[in-house]
Design an enzyme around this catalytic site. Structure first.
Site: not given
Ligand code: PGA
Length: 253
Positions: A96, A168
Site C-alpha cells: 500500500h 491506486e
Molecule cells: P481513500 O483510501 O479511499 O481514503 O482515498 C484508499 C486507500 O488507501 O486504499
C-alpha cells in the site's frame, strides 16, 4: 465477479466503536445479495480476531493490511502471513502507498510478502500507483510497470493469476481527487500489457484489477464500471458501513 475491498487502516480504536461498526455493517449488508460479488474487509491486525469471529459471515471475507515476509521468528513487532491465516484472514493488502511512504517499503519487499502470502494460502491484494510528481513528469507509466515487474519476480503463472492488483494513484489516495475513466482505462491497458509481457495474454486477461483512491458511491461508474475494472479498494468510505454499502450497491446495480 466484482470485489469491493474496505481498508479500515488505523481506525475504530475502541471496542465500543468496533462493536457499533460491526452491528451496523451486519444491518446494512443483511439484505445484500452477494452471490456475484465479494466484500473483503481489511482490518488492523490487532482487531482481526474480533472481526473474523463476528463478521466473517456469508460472503464477507476478512483480510489484513500488511504482512512480514518471514513466517515466524525473532522479528520484533512484525506480523506474519501465518499469523493472519491463523486468525482466519483470507486476504492481505501488500505494498500500500502508505507503507511505501512511511516505512520505505519497496516493490522488492512486496515481492517477498506476496510469496509469504501464497505460502500461507492468503490472497495478496497488491497496490501500485504513481505519485503526483511521476504523473506530472510523464513518468506514471514507467513507475507502474516497475512496481508490477519487481513484485512478480519468481511468481508462477498460477500465482500471478491469483494476485489481485489494485491501481491506486498515490495523488488520489486520501485526497478526493480521482482520475478520469480514460486515465484509468489507459492504466488498465498498460498493466495488462505488462502481464502479457511477463507471462502471457491469458494471464493478462484474467488478472483481477481494482481501482483505489477516494472512491465514493457516486464515482463508481467513473473509476470502476466505465473502465471495466473488477472492483474497488475503499479507504475512508469504508469507515461508515452505510457509505460502504452504498458503494457495493452502486457496483451491483
Ligand atoms: P481513500 O483510501 O479511499 O481514503 O482515498 C484508499 C486507500 O488507501 O486504499
Amino acid at each position: 465477479m466484482k470485489l469491493i475491498v474496505g481498508n479500515l487502516k488505523m481506525n475504530l480504536l475502541s471496542s465500543k466503536d468496533r462493536e457499533k461498526y460491526i452491528a451496523e455493517f451486519k444491518k446494512e449488508t443483511k439484505d445484500l445479495k452477494l452471490s456475484e460479488n465479494r466484500i473483503i474487509l481489511c482490518v488492523p491486525a490487532i482487531h482481526l480476531e474480533g472481526f473474523t469471529k463476528k463478521l466473517h459471515i456469508r460472503d464477507i471475507a476478512i483480510g489484513g493490511q500488511n504482512i512480514f515476509w518471514e513466517d515466524e521468528g525473532s522479528y520484533t513487532g512484525e506480523i506474519s502471513a501465518k499469523m493472519l491465516k491463523g486468525m482466519e484472514a483470507e486476504y492481505a493488502i501488500i505494498g500500500h502507498s502508505e507503507r511505501r511512504k512511511y516505512f520505505g517499503e519497496t516493490s522488492g519487499d512486496a515481492n517477498l510478502k506476496i510469496k509469504a502470502a501464497f505460502r500461507n494460502k492468503l490472497t495478496p491484494i497488491y497496490c501500485v500507483g504513481e505519485t503526483l510528481e511521476e504523473k506530472n513528469g510523464g513518468n506514471a507509466e514507467e513507475a507502474v510497470i516497475r512496481q508490477v515487474s519487481e513484485a512478480f519476480i519468481g511468481l508462477s503463472e498460477s500465482q500471478a493469476r491469483a494476485v489481485i492488483v489494485a491501481y491506486e494513484p498515490i495523488w488520489s489516495v486520501g485526497s478526493d481527487k480521482i482520475p478520469t475513466s480514460d486515465e484509468i482505462l489507459q492504466m488498465k491497458i498498460l498493466i495488462k500489457k505488462t502481464f502479457a509481457k511477463l507471462y502471457n495474454a491469458d494471464i493478462a486477461e484474467k488478472i483481477s484489477l481494482l481501482y483505489g483512491g477516494s472512491v465514493k458511491a457516486e464515482f463508481v461508474q467513473q473509476v470502476c464500471l466505465k473502465p471495466g475494472l473488477d472492483g474497488v479498494l475503499v479507504g475512508r468510505e469504508s469507515l461508515v458501513p452505510k457509505d460502504f454499502v452504498k458503494i457495493v450497491k452502486a457496483i451491483q446495480n
